[in-house]
Design a protein around this motif. Structure first.
Motif: not given
Length: 190
Positions: A44-47, A111-117, A160-165
């Motif tokens: 997730g971080l990488t992407a 942004n955070l919202t789209m990264a979380l999605v 993890k999705a939230f942290l990666a975002s």
């Protein structure tokens, strides 16, 4: 000349994120069939930071390193037998998850919202591919594969999705400010 430097910089960053994935893979919580590890956080971080193409390149590098025998997979495992074994589907899923996560961000906003999605979509892709291989390699029923290979990972996957975002967007913005990452990867401005 500038385009060549930019591409080289992105390839170097891809290699660095393959290494980060290898390190985070060693952080794990053992479970009966599939351990919880830091690998998916790294994907997730990488992407989120590198986008679709170079996020996918980083995951391909990571898998290639493990396939040739470097102990980069969870529990310091390596080899083609890991990729073809019960948990190999999760690792193969990283390629598609990284690409799709980055693609969603490139087509919307970093942004955070789209990264979380995008990271939640990536998590679902990884779990779906992983559970499918788990089912067939171990000869499990679908309910057994879901119980052993999906359900235990949903809550941790969302965290993890939230942290990666959150971390990914912050690091991405810092890399752009430091001129180490070009903002042109982003299709829609923040």
């Amino acid at each position: 000349m500038q385009q060549g430097r930019s591409r080289l910089r992105m390839l170097i960053l891809s290699g660095m994120f393959a290494a980060i994935t290898a390190v985070l893979a060693q952080i794990e919580i053992p479970l009966p069939l599939v351990p919880i590890s830091g690998q998916t956080l790294a994907v997730g971080l990488t992407a989120t930071i590198l986008g679709s193409r170079f996020g996918m390149v980083a995951m391909l590098c990571y898998i290639a390193l493990g396939a040739v025998g470097l102990p980069v997979f969870a529990e310091a495992k390596s080899g083609v037998h890991v990729l073809l074994g019960p948990t190999g589907g999760y690792i193969f899923g990283f390629i598609i998850a990284a690409y799709i996560t980055g693609y969603i961000l490139e087509r919307t906003k970093f942004n955070l919202t789209m990264a979380l999605v995008a990271n939640i979509v990536g998590m679902v892709i990884t779990l779906a591919i992983g559970a499918t291989q788990l089912k067939f390699v171990l000869g499990l029923s679908w309910p057994e594969a879901m119980a052993g290979g999906v359900y235990p990972f949903i809550v941790v996957g969302l965290i993890k999705a939230f942290l990666a975002s959150w971390i990914g967007i912050k690091v991405r913005n810092r890399l752009i400010q430091a001129n180490l990452l070009e903002n042109k990867i982003q299709k829609a401005a923040v």
